[in-house]
Design a protein around this motif. Structure first.
Motif, PDB file in Angstrom:
ATOM      1  N   LYS A  99       0.857  -1.187   0.000  1.00 18.60           N
ATOM      2  CA  LYS A  99       0.000   0.000   0.000  1.00 18.60           C
ATOM      3  C   LYS A  99       0.890   1.233   0.000  1.00 18.60           C
ATOM      4  O   LYS A  99       1.649   1.470   0.927  1.00 18.60           O
ATOM      5  N   LEU A 100       0.784   1.993  -1.051  1.00 16.65           N
ATOM      6  CA  LEU A 100       1.601   3.192  -1.200  1.00 16.65           C
ATOM      7  C   LEU A 100       0.670   4.293  -1.681  1.00 16.65           C
ATOM      8  O   LEU A 100       0.094   4.194  -2.765  1.00 16.65           O
ATOM      9  N   ALA A 101       0.493   5.325  -0.873  1.00 18.38           N
ATOM     10  CA  ALA A 101      -0.450   6.382  -1.205  1.00 18.38           C
ATOM     11  C   ALA A 101       0.018   7.199  -2.411  1.00 18.38           C
ATOM     12  O   ALA A 101      -0.764   7.527  -3.291  1.00 18.38           O
ATOM     13  N   LYS A 102       1.304   7.526  -2.439  1.00 19.90           N
ATOM     14  CA  LYS A 102       1.808   8.411  -3.483  1.00 19.90           C
ATOM     15  C   LYS A 102       3.273   8.102  -3.754  1.00 19.90           C
ATOM     16  O   LYS A 102       4.044   7.854  -2.828  1.00 19.90           O
ATOM     17  N   LEU A 103       3.662   8.113  -5.019  1.00 19.66           N
ATOM     18  CA  LEU A 103       5.066   7.922  -5.358  1.00 19.66           C
ATOM     19  C   LEU A 103       5.825   9.216  -5.085  1.00 19.66           C
ATOM     20  O   LEU A 103       5.398  10.291  -5.464  1.00 19.66           O
ATOM     21  N   ARG A 104       6.942   9.082  -4.435  1.00 26.57           N
ATOM     22  CA  ARG A 104       7.785  10.220  -4.110  1.00 26.57           C
ATOM     23  C   ARG A 104       9.084  10.130  -4.928  1.00 26.57           C
ATOM     24  O   ARG A 104       9.293   9.175  -5.669  1.00 26.57           O
ATOM     25  N   TYR A 105       9.925  11.129  -4.758  1.00 27.16           N
ATOM     26  CA  TYR A 105      11.165  11.185  -5.515  1.00 27.16           C
ATOM     27  C   TYR A 105      12.016   9.938  -5.293  1.00 27.16           C
ATOM     28  O   TYR A 105      12.571   9.377  -6.238  1.00 27.16           O
ATOM     29  N   SER A 106      12.116   9.476  -4.051  1.00 31.01           N
ATOM     30  CA  SER A 106      12.948   8.306  -3.774  1.00 31.01           C
ATOM     31  C   SER A 106      12.411   7.067  -4.488  1.00 31.01           C
ATOM     32  O   SER A 106      13.178   6.210  -4.926  1.00 31.01           O
ATOM     33  N   HIS A 107      11.097   6.988  -4.660  1.00 29.42           N
ATOM     34  CA  HIS A 107      10.516   5.840  -5.358  1.00 29.42           C
ATOM     35  C   HIS A 107      10.867   5.872  -6.844  1.00 29.42           C
ATOM     36  O   HIS A 107      11.262   4.856  -7.420  1.00 29.42           O
ATOM     37  N   THR A 108      10.720   7.034  -7.467  1.00 25.78           N
ATOM     38  CA  THR A 108      11.035   7.129  -8.897  1.00 25.78           C
ATOM     39  C   THR A 108      12.537   6.993  -9.137  1.00 25.78           C
ATOM     40  O   THR A 108      12.955   6.433 -10.146  1.00 25.78           O
ATOM     41  N   ASP A 109      13.345   7.501  -8.195  1.00 26.44           N
ATOM     42  CA  ASP A 109      14.792   7.337  -8.319  1.00 26.44           C
ATOM     43  C   ASP A 109      15.164   5.854  -8.207  1.00 26.44           C
ATOM     44  O   ASP A 109      16.033   5.371  -8.940  1.00 26.44           O
ATOM     45  N   MET A 110      14.487   5.147  -7.315  1.00 28.43           N
ATOM     46  CA  MET A 110      14.749   3.715  -7.165  1.00 28.43           C
ATOM     47  C   MET A 110      14.403   2.977  -8.465  1.00 28.43           C
ATOM     48  O   MET A 110      15.129   2.072  -8.886  1.00 28.43           O
ATOM     49  N   ILE A 111      13.314   3.370  -9.105  1.00 31.23           N
ATOM     50  CA  ILE A 111      12.934   2.751 -10.381  1.00 31.23           C
ATOM     51  C   ILE A 111      14.038   2.953 -11.413  1.00 31.23           C
ATOM     52  O   ILE A 111      14.467   2.009 -12.075  1.00 31.23           O
ATOM     53  N   ASP A 112      14.514   4.193 -11.542  1.00 28.31           N
ATOM     54  CA  ASP A 112      15.583   4.474 -12.507  1.00 28.31           C
ATOM     55  C   ASP A 112      16.863   3.716 -12.167  1.00 28.31           C
ATOM     56  O   ASP A 112      17.565   3.215 -13.049  1.00 28.31           O
ATOM     57  N   PHE A 113      17.171   3.620 -10.875  1.00 25.18           N
ATOM     58  CA  PHE A 113      18.376   2.910 -10.453  1.00 25.18           C
ATOM     59  C   PHE A 113      18.273   1.417 -10.778  1.00 25.18           C
ATOM     60  O   PHE A 113      19.241   0.808 -11.239  1.00 25.18           O
ATOM     61  N   ILE A 114      17.104   0.828 -10.567  1.00 21.74           N
ATOM     62  CA  ILE A 114      16.920  -0.603 -10.865  1.00 21.74           C
ATOM     63  C   ILE A 114      17.017  -0.854 -12.369  1.00 21.74           C
ATOM     64  O   ILE A 114      17.616  -1.837 -12.804  1.00 21.74           O
ATOM     65  N   ILE A 115      16.453   0.039 -13.157  1.00 21.33           N
ATOM     66  CA  ILE A 115      16.529  -0.122 -14.615  1.00 21.33           C
ATOM     67  C   ILE A 115      17.980  -0.035 -15.082  1.00 21.33           C
ATOM     68  O   ILE A 115      18.419  -0.805 -15.937  1.00 21.33           O
ATOM     69  N   ALA A 116      18.748   0.885 -14.488  1.00 12.54           N
ATOM     70  CA  ALA A 116      20.157   1.032 -14.857  1.00 12.54           C
ATOM     71  C   ALA A 116      21.009  -0.101 -14.310  1.00 12.54           C
ATOM     72  O   ALA A 116      22.049  -0.432 -14.884  1.00 12.54           O
ATOM     73  N   ASN A 117      20.596  -0.726 -13.199  1.00 11.61           N
ATOM     74  CA  ASN A 117      21.356  -1.793 -12.547  1.00 11.61           C
ATOM     75  C   ASN A 117      20.422  -2.970 -12.244  1.00 11.61           C
ATOM     76  O   ASN A 117      20.031  -3.165 -11.092  1.00 11.61           O
ATOM     77  N   PRO A 118      20.052  -3.752 -13.243  1.00  8.10           N
ATOM     78  CA  PRO A 118      19.052  -4.802 -13.043  1.00  8.10           C
ATOM     79  C   PRO A 118      19.441  -5.877 -12.027  1.00  8.10           C
ATOM     80  O   PRO A 118      18.564  -6.530 -11.476  1.00  8.10           O
ATOM     81  N   GLN A 119      20.712  -6.043 -11.731  1.00  7.00           N
ATOM     82  CA  GLN A 119      21.146  -7.090 -10.802  1.00  7.00           C
ATOM     83  C   GLN A 119      21.189  -6.622  -9.353  1.00  7.00           C
ATOM     84  O   GLN A 119      21.579  -7.378  -8.474  1.00  7.00           O
ATOM     85  N   VAL A 120      20.766  -5.385  -9.080  1.00  3.97           N
ATOM     86  CA  VAL A 120      20.836  -4.848  -7.729  1.00  3.97           C
ATOM     87  C   VAL A 120      19.884  -5.614  -6.801  1.00  3.97           C
ATOM     88  O   VAL A 120      18.800  -6.008  -7.196  1.00  3.97           O
ATOM     89  N   SER A 121      20.332  -5.827  -5.564  1.00  2.53           N
ATOM     90  CA  SER A 121      19.509  -6.553  -4.588  1.00  2.53           C
ATOM     91  C   SER A 121      18.708  -5.568  -3.737  1.00  2.53           C
ATOM     92  O   SER A 121      19.023  -4.371  -3.688  1.00  2.53           O
ATOM     93  N   GLN A 122      17.709  -6.094  -3.034  1.00  4.73           N
ATOM     94  CA  GLN A 122      16.942  -5.236  -2.135  1.00  4.73           C
ATOM     95  C   GLN A 122      17.817  -4.732  -0.992  1.00  4.73           C
ATOM     96  O   GLN A 122      17.621  -3.620  -0.510  1.00  4.73           O
ATOM     97  N   GLY A 123      18.788  -5.528  -0.592  1.00  5.27           N
ATOM     98  CA  GLY A 123      19.719  -5.082   0.445  1.00  5.27           C
ATOM     99  C   GLY A 123      20.529  -3.887  -0.015  1.00  5.27           C
ATOM    100  O   GLY A 123      20.751  -2.935   0.747  1.00  5.27           O
ATOM    101  N   ASP A 124      20.982  -3.930  -1.267  1.00  7.58           N
ATOM    102  CA  ASP A 124      21.735  -2.798  -1.814  1.00  7.58           C
ATOM    103  C   ASP A 124      20.855  -1.553  -1.901  1.00  7.58           C
ATOM    104  O   ASP A 124      21.301  -0.434  -1.630  1.00  7.58           O
ATOM    105  N   LEU A 125      19.594  -1.751  -2.304  1.00  9.44           N
ATOM    106  CA  LEU A 125      18.670  -0.622  -2.391  1.00  9.44           C
ATOM    107  C   LEU A 125      18.409  -0.027  -1.005  1.00  9.44           C
ATOM    108  O   LEU A 125      18.353   1.191  -0.845  1.00  9.44           O
ATOM    109  N   ALA A 126      18.257  -0.895  -0.008  1.00  7.12           N
ATOM    110  CA  ALA A 126      18.023  -0.429   1.358  1.00  7.12           C
ATOM    111  C   ALA A 126      19.198   0.416   1.840  1.00  7.12           C
ATOM    112  O   ALA A 126      19.009   1.479   2.438  1.00  7.12           O
ATOM    113  N   ALA A 127      20.413  -0.021   1.560  1.00  6.97           N
ATOM    114  CA  ALA A 127      21.596   0.735   1.963  1.00  6.97           C
ATOM    115  C   ALA A 127      21.667   2.069   1.210  1.00  6.97           C
ATOM    116  O   ALA A 127      22.010   3.104   1.794  1.00  6.97           O
TER     117      ALA A 127
END
Length: 177
Positions: free
Chosen positions: A13-41
């Motif tokens: 449940k996510l009310a609204k996408l924020r900058y960190s969410h869209t940045d995470m999307i771009d980062f995952i697209i640029a780095n498809p092998q990134v883990s959730q642990g790496d994203l958390a850090a």
């Protein structure tokens, strides 16, 4: 007693996408092998937070549309399209080899084999498609079998199984009511 939920009440449940969410999307697209642990850090949140965000419909929708914008169309092709392209190029190369003045017997035999498979000749025909809607056919068969079971007289033997009526199968007057 209330049954325990299998996941957190805020999961997905996510009310609204924020900058960190869209940045995470771009980062995952640029780095498809990134883990959730790496994203958390990277974002300073827990892996649970990352998982919660990625499970939301809003995030998934934004991720899909952003990936469609950014990803090279060649990478986005389906496996069938890619295999068709590979087969087409391979056939062109094979035709070039067959047009050469000296062709080895192995190349000729392989070309014949591939041609036969492509045409469905020599036992290489694709399996026949199931007729119509297989679920409708199955439903009709089940209804037919069920009607046969209900019409079998009591005490009869049906395919080596004696039919013994259950309490719910008897009419109300026969159940002692």
């Amino acid at each position: 007693m209330i049954a325990a939920e299998t996941h957190a009440p805020t999961m997905g449940k996510l009310a609204k996408l924020r900058y960190s969410h869209t940045d995470m999307i771009d980062f995952i697209i640029a780095n498809p092998q990134v883990s959730q642990g790496d994203l958390a850090a990277r974002y300073g949140y827990s892996q649970s937070w990352i998982s919660n965000v990625m499970a939301s419909d809003a995030w998934k929708s934004q991720f899909a549309s952003r990936r469609a914008e950014v990803v090279d169309p060649v990478l986005g092709l389906s496996m069938n399209e890619r295999f068709e392209a590979m087969a087409s190029r391979s056939l062109e190369r094979l035709m070039e080899r067959l047009d050469a003045p000296a062709v080895s017997d192995n190349v000729i035999l392989k070309a014949v084999e591939l041609g036969a498979k492509a045409m469905g000749v020599g036992g290489n025909a694709p399996p026949a498609a199931p007729p119509g809607d297989h679920l409708a056919v199955l439903a009709a068969r089940l209804i037919e079998l069920q009607s046969k079971v209900r019409t079998i007289p009591q005490g009869a033997v049906y395919e080596n199984v004696e039919v013994v009526p259950q309490a719910g199968d008897l009419p109300a007057h026969a159940q002692g009511q």
